[in-house]
Design a protein around this motif. Structure first.
Motif, PDB file in Angstrom:
ATOM      1  N   LYS A 257       0.843  -1.200   0.000  1.00  0.00           N
ATOM      2  CA  LYS A 257       0.000   0.000   0.000  1.00  0.00           C
ATOM      3  C   LYS A 257       0.880   1.252   0.000  1.00  0.00           C
ATOM      4  O   LYS A 257       0.588   2.237   0.679  1.00  0.00           O
ATOM      5  CB  LYS A 257      -0.927   0.003   1.214  1.00  0.00           C
ATOM      6  CG  LYS A 257      -1.984  -1.098   1.211  1.00  0.00           C
ATOM      7  CD  LYS A 257      -2.946  -0.934   2.388  1.00  0.00           C
ATOM      8  CE  LYS A 257      -4.075  -1.962   2.336  1.00  0.00           C
ATOM      9  NZ  LYS A 257      -5.029  -1.777   3.451  1.00  0.00           N
ATOM     10  N   SER A 258       1.944   1.210  -0.774  1.00  0.00           N
ATOM     11  CA  SER A 258       2.918   2.305  -0.750  1.00  0.00           C
ATOM     12  C   SER A 258       2.315   3.637  -1.201  1.00  0.00           C
ATOM     13  O   SER A 258       2.804   4.694  -0.801  1.00  0.00           O
ATOM     14  CB  SER A 258       4.129   1.957  -1.621  1.00  0.00           C
ATOM     15  OG  SER A 258       3.742   1.744  -2.967  1.00  0.00           O
ATOM     16  N   SER A 259       1.254   3.603  -2.016  1.00  0.00           N
ATOM     17  CA  SER A 259       0.638   4.860  -2.453  1.00  0.00           C
ATOM     18  C   SER A 259      -0.011   5.597  -1.286  1.00  0.00           C
ATOM     19  O   SER A 259      -0.196   6.815  -1.333  1.00  0.00           O
ATOM     20  CB  SER A 259      -0.407   4.588  -3.531  1.00  0.00           C
ATOM     21  OG  SER A 259      -1.433   3.753  -3.032  1.00  0.00           O
ATOM     22  N   VAL A 260      -0.338   4.873  -0.221  1.00  0.00           N
ATOM     23  CA  VAL A 260      -0.983   5.467   0.954  1.00  0.00           C
ATOM     24  C   VAL A 260       0.035   5.772   2.052  1.00  0.00           C
ATOM     25  O   VAL A 260      -0.096   6.760   2.775  1.00  0.00           O
ATOM     26  CB  VAL A 260      -2.082   4.529   1.519  1.00  0.00           C
ATOM     27  CG1 VAL A 260      -2.695   5.095   2.801  1.00  0.00           C
ATOM     28  CG2 VAL A 260      -3.154   4.286   0.469  1.00  0.00           C
ATOM     29  N   TYR A 261       1.088   4.948   2.153  1.00  0.00           N
ATOM     30  CA  TYR A 261       1.978   5.021   3.312  1.00  0.00           C
ATOM     31  C   TYR A 261       3.405   5.463   2.969  1.00  0.00           C
ATOM     32  O   TYR A 261       4.356   5.075   3.647  1.00  0.00           O
ATOM     33  CB  TYR A 261       2.010   3.659   4.009  1.00  0.00           C
ATOM     34  CG  TYR A 261       0.682   3.299   4.644  1.00  0.00           C
ATOM     35  CD1 TYR A 261       0.262   3.908   5.820  1.00  0.00           C
ATOM     36  CD2 TYR A 261      -0.159   2.368   4.041  1.00  0.00           C
ATOM     37  CE1 TYR A 261      -0.960   3.584   6.395  1.00  0.00           C
ATOM     38  CE2 TYR A 261      -1.386   2.039   4.608  1.00  0.00           C
ATOM     39  CZ  TYR A 261      -1.778   2.649   5.789  1.00  0.00           C
ATOM     40  OH  TYR A 261      -2.989   2.337   6.355  1.00  0.00           O
ATOM     41  N   SER A 262       3.588   6.284   1.937  1.00  0.00           N
ATOM     42  CA  SER A 262       4.929   6.737   1.555  1.00  0.00           C
ATOM     43  C   SER A 262       5.207   8.183   1.927  1.00  0.00           C
ATOM     44  O   SER A 262       6.266   8.719   1.611  1.00  0.00           O
ATOM     45  CB  SER A 262       5.151   6.552   0.047  1.00  0.00           C
ATOM     46  OG  SER A 262       5.194   5.189  -0.287  1.00  0.00           O
ATOM     47  N   ASP A 263       4.267   8.826   2.600  1.00  0.00           N
ATOM     48  CA  ASP A 263       4.463  10.227   2.960  1.00  0.00           C
ATOM     49  C   ASP A 263       5.292  10.337   4.235  1.00  0.00           C
ATOM     50  O   ASP A 263       5.566   9.345   4.909  1.00  0.00           O
ATOM     51  CB  ASP A 263       3.106  10.909   3.152  1.00  0.00           C
ATOM     52  CG  ASP A 263       3.160  12.405   2.866  1.00  0.00           C
ATOM     53  OD1 ASP A 263       4.258  12.909   2.548  1.00  0.00           O
ATOM     54  OD2 ASP A 263       2.118  13.071   2.961  1.00  0.00           O
TER      55      ASP A 263
ATOM     56  N   GLY B 134      13.511   2.993  11.924  1.00  0.00           N
ATOM     57  CA  GLY B 134      13.421   3.597  10.605  1.00  0.00           C
ATOM     58  C   GLY B 134      13.143   5.092  10.739  1.00  0.00           C
ATOM     59  O   GLY B 134      13.338   5.695  11.783  1.00  0.00           O
ATOM     60  N   ILE B 135      12.699   5.706   9.673  1.00  0.00           N
ATOM     61  CA  ILE B 135      12.213   7.085   9.733  1.00  0.00           C
ATOM     62  C   ILE B 135      10.709   7.012   9.571  1.00  0.00           C
ATOM     63  O   ILE B 135      10.184   6.265   8.749  1.00  0.00           O
ATOM     64  CB  ILE B 135      12.849   7.957   8.634  1.00  0.00           C
ATOM     65  CG1 ILE B 135      14.372   7.993   8.833  1.00  0.00           C
ATOM     66  CG2 ILE B 135      12.298   9.371   8.693  1.00  0.00           C
ATOM     67  CD1 ILE B 135      15.103   8.815   7.788  1.00  0.00           C
ATOM     68  N   ILE B 136      10.001   7.785  10.360  1.00  0.00           N
ATOM     69  CA  ILE B 136       8.552   7.677  10.447  1.00  0.00           C
ATOM     70  C   ILE B 136       7.886   7.924   9.090  1.00  0.00           C
ATOM     71  O   ILE B 136       8.222   8.872   8.380  1.00  0.00           O
ATOM     72  CB  ILE B 136       8.010   8.686  11.483  1.00  0.00           C
ATOM     73  CG1 ILE B 136       8.582   8.355  12.867  1.00  0.00           C
ATOM     74  CG2 ILE B 136       6.498   8.661  11.526  1.00  0.00           C
ATOM     75  CD1 ILE B 136       8.240   9.378  13.919  1.00  0.00           C
ATOM     76  N   HIS B 137       6.951   7.048   8.749  1.00  0.00           N
ATOM     77  CA  HIS B 137       6.086   7.258   7.589  1.00  0.00           C
ATOM     78  C   HIS B 137       4.810   7.947   8.053  1.00  0.00           C
ATOM     79  O   HIS B 137       4.554   8.084   9.254  1.00  0.00           O
ATOM     80  CB  HIS B 137       5.729   5.920   6.938  1.00  0.00           C
ATOM     81  CG  HIS B 137       6.863   5.273   6.214  1.00  0.00           C
ATOM     82  ND1 HIS B 137       6.740   4.761   4.938  1.00  0.00           N
ATOM     83  CD2 HIS B 137       8.151   5.039   6.573  1.00  0.00           C
ATOM     84  CE1 HIS B 137       7.889   4.240   4.552  1.00  0.00           C
ATOM     85  NE2 HIS B 137       8.762   4.390   5.529  1.00  0.00           N
ATOM     86  N   CYS B 138       3.981   8.357   7.086  1.00  0.00           N
ATOM     87  CA  CYS B 138       2.728   9.038   7.408  1.00  0.00           C
ATOM     88  C   CYS B 138       1.655   8.592   6.420  1.00  0.00           C
ATOM     89  O   CYS B 138       1.920   8.495   5.215  1.00  0.00           O
ATOM     90  CB  CYS B 138       2.936  10.547   7.334  1.00  0.00           C
ATOM     91  SG  CYS B 138       1.499  11.520   7.797  1.00  0.00           S
TER      92      CYS B 138
ATOM     93  N   SER C 187       8.299  15.292   2.117  1.00  0.00           N
ATOM     94  CA  SER C 187       6.988  14.739   1.803  1.00  0.00           C
ATOM     95  C   SER C 187       7.034  14.105   0.422  1.00  0.00           C
ATOM     96  O   SER C 187       7.852  14.483  -0.426  1.00  0.00           O
ATOM     97  CB  SER C 187       5.921  15.848   1.823  1.00  0.00           C
ATOM     98  OG  SER C 187       5.779  16.384   3.115  1.00  0.00           O
ATOM     99  N   TYR C 188       6.177  13.125   0.209  1.00  0.00           N
ATOM    100  CA  TYR C 188       6.154  12.446  -1.086  1.00  0.00           C
ATOM    101  C   TYR C 188       5.597  13.408  -2.134  1.00  0.00           C
ATOM    102  O   TYR C 188       4.513  13.958  -1.981  1.00  0.00           O
ATOM    103  CB  TYR C 188       5.281  11.192  -1.007  1.00  0.00           C
ATOM    104  CG  TYR C 188       5.391  10.316  -2.238  1.00  0.00           C
ATOM    105  CD1 TYR C 188       6.498   9.497  -2.415  1.00  0.00           C
ATOM    106  CD2 TYR C 188       4.415  10.332  -3.227  1.00  0.00           C
ATOM    107  CE1 TYR C 188       6.632   8.705  -3.541  1.00  0.00           C
ATOM    108  CE2 TYR C 188       4.537   9.550  -4.354  1.00  0.00           C
ATOM    109  CZ  TYR C 188       5.640   8.738  -4.513  1.00  0.00           C
ATOM    110  OH  TYR C 188       5.768   7.962  -5.635  1.00  0.00           O
TER     111      TYR C 188
END
Length: 513
Positions: free
Chosen positions: A95-101, A366-370, A122-123
Motif C-alpha cells: 500500500k505504498s501509495s498510501v503510506y509513503s508520505d 526507521g524514519i517515520i512514515h505518514c 513529503s512524497y
C-alpha cells in the motif's frame, strides 16, 4: 510575563486537550476500531506512554502484548507501530501509495532545517527528483562500478589508520565513511587529519539523528510549542534547535563550495554528473545541492554503525572471524588484498555482512512514515495523518530482524544462517528489511552495502581482532546501542593486530588506480 511562571506540562497538555475535545465534538464516528494498544488517559491520551529514549524497547513490549500492529493516540495524533515484517510489507510495500508520505517533523525538519533532505521530504515532485538522480547514478551495482576505485583507495587508507592507532577505531571508520561519500558526492579529497568538513559534518549528522529521534521532543507531537519563546516552560528545545541549525548552515555552506568545485575541474562525481552541460534554474540549483547533501547525510553515518558493529562481533565471536579468514586465504591468498572482483567467490563473507546488518540494526525504528489518506487494514481503522513507525530491534522480542521464529538464536552472530546448510534453506534476507520499505527504501543501499563489504573483507584479510587484556584481565565488550534515529554500538575496546609480516606489507603498500 508573570502569568506564565507557574505554567507546567499539565497546563500544556490541558490546553492541547481542549483543542482535541473541540475537534472530537465535530468528528464523525470511525468506520472501524483502531488497532489495539495501551489504554490512554481521558483528554491527553497516551502522553505518559510515549518513550523519550530507545523507543524501540517500548515498541517491542507493545508488539509482544498487542501483536503485529499497535496504536496509541497523543493529544489527537494517531501513532501506528508495526512490529512484524508481514505488517510492514502489507502496509509500506503493498500500500505504498498510501503510506509513503512523511509527517512534518517540527524539531529536526522545521526548526533545525533538515526539511529538504530526502529522508524528511513529503512524497511529491521534489522527492521523485532526488530519487531519480540518486537511482540513475548509484541505483544498482552496475552503476557503482565507476566508484569502486574510490572505495578501494579509501579503504586501504582505513587499514593504515587502524594499524597506526588501533585505539581510535571508531574515529577511523567515521573518517573513512565521510571520505568515501565526499569523493563520490563531490570529487572532494579529504585531508588526512582533522579535515574541517568532516568535523562539522560529524557534528551535523549526530544532531540530525538526535533531532529526529522518535519521542525525543514533545514539539513533534505539539507543533504549536515551536511558537513559544525559549524562556517558556517546556521550550528549552529551542536553544538546541538554534545551535543545531547553525551547524547545518555551516555544513551547507561547505557543500555549496564543493558544488562549485564539482562544477569546475573536480574528478567525476555524483554532483559533476548532475551539473554536466547544464544551466540550472534557482530551484534546480537548490534541489541539486540538497540531492548531494541527502546522499552524504544518508551514507556518512549509517555505514559507520555497521562497520563498527562488525569489529564488535569479531571481538565477541572469534570462531566466525576464523572461518572468514580461512575463506579469504583460500580464495584470495595472502599476497594481495581482496577487491570487489572477489566478491562472488566469497560466500561466507557475503553471509557475514548480511548477519551484521541483521545483528545491529542501524535505524531501529526507521524514519517515520505518514498515512496520506484514511485506510482500513485488517479490520482496523488508520486515519489520514497517522504516524507509521516500524520497529526493528530488541534482542528479546519477537519481531523483525530479531524474531526467533524467523532467526534461530537471534542474539548470536551467526553468518551460517544465510548459507545452505545440510539442506536447510537460508533464513530471511535482512537487506529486504533493514534498508526500509516501499517507495521510501534507501536509494543508496548499493553504496552502503559495497562500503560495508569492502571494509569487512579487507580488515579481516590483514587483522586479528580479539578481546583486550588489561593488567592480566580479559575484558568482554558490552552489546548496547545508543539512542537516536541512527543507532551506534556503544564505544568498546578491542585488540587489533596484523595477522603476519605479509599483512603488514599489504597494509603499508601504495597502489595506483
Amino acid at each position: 510575563m508573570l502569568i506564565f511562571t507557574n505554567i507546567t506540562w499539565l497546563d500544556l497538555c490541558l490546553a492541547s486537550a481542549g483543542v482535541y475535545l473541540i475537534k472530537q465534538a465535530f468528528s464523525k464516528k470511525n468506520p472501524a476500531p483502531y488497532p489495539p494498544g495501551p489504554l490512554g488517559w481521558p483528554l491527553v491520551g497516551n502522553v505518559a506512554d510515549m518513550p523519550h529514549t530507545k523507543a524501540w524497547l517500548t515498541f517491542a513490549q507493545w508488539g509482544k502484548k498487542y501483536g503485529d500492529i499497535s496504536h496509541v493516540e497523543v493529544l489527537g495524533r494517531h501513532i501506528i507501530v508495526l512490529n512484524s515484517v508481514k505488517a510492514a510489507i502489507e502496509l509500506l510495500d503493498k500500500k505504498s501509495s498510501v503510506y509513503s508520505d512523511r509527517p512534518v517533523l517540527t524539531m529536526g525538519g522545521e526548526l533545525v532545517g533538515w526539511k529538504y533532505a530526502l529522508g524528511l521530504l513529503s512524497y511529491g515532485d521534489r522527492f521523485r527528483y532526488y530519487r531519480k538522480n540518486i537511482h540513475r547514478l548509484i541505483g544498482n551495482r552496475a552503476a557503482m562500478d565507476i566508484y569502486e576505485p574510490i572505495e578501494e583507495i579509501e579503504t586501504r587508507q582505513l587499514l593504515k589508520r587502524i594499524f597506526a592507532k588501533p585505539e581510535q577505531l571508531q574515529a577511523h571508520i567515521r573518517h573513512t565513511a565521510g571520505a568515501i561519500i565526499l569523493r563520490i558526492s563531490y570529487g572532494y579529497e579529504v585531508k588526512e587529519n582533522h579535515d574541517p568538513f568532516i568535523d562539522v559534518a560529524d557534528r551535523a549528522m549526530n544532531q540530525l539523528s538526535r533531532s529526529t529521534d522518535t519521542g525525543a521532543f514533545m514539539v513533534d507531537i505539539m507543533p504549536w510549542l515551536a511558537k513559544a519563546p525559549e524562556w517558556f516552560p517546556g521550550a528549552g528545545f529551542k536553544c538546541l534547535a538554534r545551535e543545531w541549525r547553525q551547524t547545518l548552515e555551516e555544513m551547507f555552506s561547505d557543500h555549496e563550495l564543493n558544488i562549485s568545485q564539482a562544477a569546475g575541474v573536480a574528478p567525476v562525481s555524483f554532483t559533476s554528473n548532475l551539473l554536466q552541460g547544464r544551466t540550472l534554474s534557482a530551484e534546480e540549483d537548490h534541489m541539486v545541492k540538497w540531492s548531494a547533501l541527502s546522499l552524504y547525510s544518508g551514507g556518512a553515518d549509517t555505514t559507520v554503525s555497521t562497520i563498527y558493529s562488525i569489529f564488535l562481533a569479531m571481538t565477541l565471536f572469534p570462531d566466525v572471524q576464523k572461518k572468514a579468514q580461512v575463506e579469504i586465504d583460500a580464495v584470495v591468498g595472502t599476497d594481495r588484498l581482496p577487491s570487489f572482483a572477489d566478491r562472488n567467490s566469497l560466500p561466507y563473507i557475503e553471509a557475514l555482512v548480511k548477519e551484521a546488518l541483521r545483528w545491529n540494526v542501524v535505524a531501529p525504528t526507521g524514519i517515520i512514515h505518514c498515512a496520506s489518506e484514511n485506510d482500513i487494514h485488517d479490520g482496523y481503522y488508520i486515519p489520514k495523518g497517522s504516524l507509521i513507525i516500524f520497529d526493528m530491534l530488541e534482542f528479546h522480542a519477537r519481531f523483525m530482524l530479531n524474531d526467533p521464529q524467523t532467526y534461530a538464536n537471534p542474539s548470536q552472530f551467526n553468518p551460517e544462517r544465510f548459507l545452505d546448510n545440510d539442506g536447510k534453506d537460508p533464513e530471511r534476507e535482512p537487506r529486504t528489511i533493514c534498508f526500509g520499505f516501499g517507495r521510501r527504501i534507501c536509494p543508496g543501499l548499493h553504496l552502503a552495502d559495497a562500503s560495508i563489504w569492502l571494509s569487512t573483507v579487507m580488515s579481516l584479510a590483514v587483522f586479528d581482532i580479539s578481546k583486550i587484556v588489561e593488567n592480566g584481565v580479559e575484558h568482554t565488550p558490552e552489546v548496547d546501542s545508543s539512542s537516536g534515529t541512527i543507532s551506534h554500538p556503544k564505544p568498546f575496546k578491542c585488540s587489533i593486530k596484523p595477522r603476519s609480516a605479509k599483512a603488514v606489507a599489504l597494509i603499508q603498500e601504495n597502489v595506483n588506480y
